[in-house]
Scaffold this active site. Structure first.
Site, mmCIF file in Angstrom:
data_model
loop_
_atom_site.group_PDB
_atom_site.id
_atom_site.type_symbol
_atom_site.label_atom_id
_atom_site.label_comp_id
_atom_site.label_asym_id
_atom_site.label_seq_id
_atom_site.Cartn_x
_atom_site.Cartn_y
_atom_site.Cartn_z
ATOM 1 N N LYS A 169 3.211 -15.941 -28.837
ATOM 2 C CA LYS A 169 4.147 -15.502 -29.872
ATOM 3 C C LYS A 169 4.092 -16.446 -31.065
ATOM 4 O O LYS A 169 3.927 -17.648 -30.912
ATOM 5 C CB LYS A 169 5.568 -15.451 -29.306
ATOM 6 C CG LYS A 169 5.785 -14.323 -28.303
ATOM 7 C CD LYS A 169 7.232 -14.255 -27.865
ATOM 8 C CE LYS A 169 7.466 -13.069 -26.939
ATOM 9 N NZ LYS A 169 8.882 -12.979 -26.508
ATOM 10 N N HIS A 240 4.641 -8.668 -16.554
ATOM 11 C CA HIS A 240 5.616 -9.740 -16.740
ATOM 12 C C HIS A 240 6.181 -10.217 -15.405
ATOM 13 O O HIS A 240 6.635 -11.362 -15.293
ATOM 14 C CB HIS A 240 6.736 -9.282 -17.674
ATOM 15 C CG HIS A 240 7.109 -10.323 -18.686
ATOM 16 N ND1 HIS A 240 6.269 -10.709 -19.705
ATOM 17 C CD2 HIS A 240 8.224 -11.084 -18.818
ATOM 18 C CE1 HIS A 240 6.847 -11.640 -20.430
ATOM 19 N NE2 HIS A 240 8.034 -11.894 -19.910
ATOM 20 N N ARG A 243 4.105 -13.002 -14.409
ATOM 21 C CA ARG A 243 4.449 -14.193 -15.196
ATOM 22 C C ARG A 243 5.694 -14.869 -14.616
ATOM 23 O O ARG A 243 5.748 -16.096 -14.467
ATOM 24 C CB ARG A 243 4.665 -13.779 -16.649
ATOM 25 C CG ARG A 243 5.035 -14.910 -17.613
ATOM 26 C CD ARG A 243 4.974 -14.346 -19.035
ATOM 27 N NE ARG A 243 5.718 -15.134 -19.996
ATOM 28 C CZ ARG A 243 5.212 -16.192 -20.648
ATOM 29 N NH1 ARG A 243 3.982 -16.607 -20.393
ATOM 30 N NH2 ARG A 243 5.944 -16.845 -21.540
ATOM 31 N N HIS A 266 6.933 -21.307 -23.930
ATOM 32 C CA HIS A 266 8.324 -21.105 -24.351
ATOM 33 C C HIS A 266 8.682 -22.112 -25.442
ATOM 34 O O HIS A 266 8.459 -23.311 -25.280
ATOM 35 C CB HIS A 266 9.288 -21.296 -23.177
ATOM 36 C CG HIS A 266 9.299 -20.152 -22.216
ATOM 37 N ND1 HIS A 266 9.732 -20.277 -20.918
ATOM 38 C CD2 HIS A 266 8.935 -18.856 -22.375
ATOM 39 C CE1 HIS A 266 9.634 -19.099 -20.313
ATOM 40 N NE2 HIS A 266 9.153 -18.229 -21.170
ATOM 41 N N TYR A 275 14.210 -19.958 -14.729
ATOM 42 C CA TYR A 275 13.414 -19.832 -13.508
ATOM 43 C C TYR A 275 13.884 -20.782 -12.421
ATOM 44 O O TYR A 275 13.630 -20.546 -11.239
ATOM 45 C CB TYR A 275 11.931 -20.072 -13.822
ATOM 46 C CG TYR A 275 11.347 -18.995 -14.686
ATOM 47 C CD1 TYR A 275 11.004 -17.754 -14.141
ATOM 48 C CD2 TYR A 275 11.155 -19.188 -16.045
ATOM 49 C CE1 TYR A 275 10.482 -16.749 -14.932
ATOM 50 C CE2 TYR A 275 10.630 -18.191 -16.848
ATOM 51 C CZ TYR A 275 10.300 -16.976 -16.291
ATOM 52 O OH TYR A 275 9.785 -15.969 -17.078
#
Length: 299
Positions: A169, A240, A243, A266, A275
């Protein structure tokens, strides 16, 4: 009836909003402002912060979700921001409202055994089977987003150093280590799979059956098919999910949070911290299942 509750100032605001936002958004704002007008029972232009706080308290008491309350406050703030720009008011009574916190849903994950079954479902020696094995090994073994995986080029992989270089991103590049199984799957695909798919001499690492670059939709379909072969729920399995599983299994294995953040790409550590809650939950479940002194009491 909705129009009769709203004064000309609100109608003017909605008319302007309609030139910039989607019709569904405008209709949602209209409903939210109409609900406020019905509660206030007079033109909302004169409402105060204290009255809005009472309105929010009543919304909470009726059991409205935090997301719905947040949307209503967004509509109200937007209207009074418009009033301030017009010079009708010199304050925004909704600016300081305390919003209820939304619950952050924990990401679902595969167990290590389920992840192994999914990977093993991609067994085979055809070019497409070799590609599918390399893809699922990379999604689970490097925690890539599906857009990052299908955006990889042949030059993105360094098999000797066991590294993959991807663009995430915000066009940010990161380098992620990959394990031996992923490296071996990629070697087999590059040697005995990809050359037979590469009819158009494309630079992408992953190619479809016609020789074009694999798409996101194609990657989703591959995983659904592998999930069905592995005896998993196909509708539950998506890129995802791998992931999420990658991050959770790393943390459960003792990896530090900052390293996992960098591997996932991130920007905010708080995103990665989510997580750890998944790991805590699984650890509790395993404990209660395995320890004879920890069995839950059933009443």
């Amino acid at each position: 009836m909705a129009g009769s509750r709203l004064g000309p100032d609100v109608e003017g605001f909605l008319a302007l909003l309609a030139t910039r936002r989607a019709p569904k958004t405008v209709e949602a704002y209209r409903r939210d402002l109409t609900a406020l007008a019905a509660w206030f029972d007079r033109p909302i232009e004169g409402i105060t912060t204290e009255q809005l706080e009472a309105y929010l308290a009543e919304l909470r008491a009726t059991g409205l979700s935090p997301a719905t309350i947040g949307r209503r406050v967004a509509a109200i703030r937007s209207f009074f921001r418009h009033q301030m720009l017009l010079g009708v008011r010199d304050d925004n009574p909704a600016a300081e409202l305390d919003l209820p916190r939304r619950r952050r849903t924990l990401p679902r994950t595969l167990s290590p055994a389920e992840a192994e079954r999914l990977v093993e479902a991609a067994a085979g020696t055809t070019p497409r089977a070799l590609r599918d094995r390399a893809l699922v090994e990379l999604l689970y073994g490097a925690g890539l987003r599906v857009s990052e995986a299908v955006g990889l080029q042949k030059s993105s992989i360094d098999l000797d150093a066991r590294l993959v270089r991807c663009v995430g991103k915000g066009s940010k590049e990161r380098v992620v280590p990959i394990g031996r199984q992923a490296v071996e799957a990629l070697r087999r695909y590059l040697a005995r799979g990809r050359p037979y798919l590469d009819a158009r001499h494309r630079p992408e690492l992953f190619l479809n059956a016609k020789g074009g670059g694999l798409t996101r939709a194609g990657a989703f379909l591959i995983l659904r098919n592998l999930a069905a072969k592995a005896g998993l729920e196909p509708e539950r399995v998506h890129p995802h999910l791998l992931r999420h599983s990658f991050a959770t299994h790393l943390l459960e294995g003792g990896a530090d949070l900052r390293s996992v953040q960098e591997m996932l790409g991130h920007a905010d550590l708080a995103t990665t911290e989510l997580y750890t809650h998944v790991s805590d939950r699984r650890r509790r479940e395993l404990y209660f299942q395995a320890h004879p002194h920890a069995r839950r009491k059933t009443n």
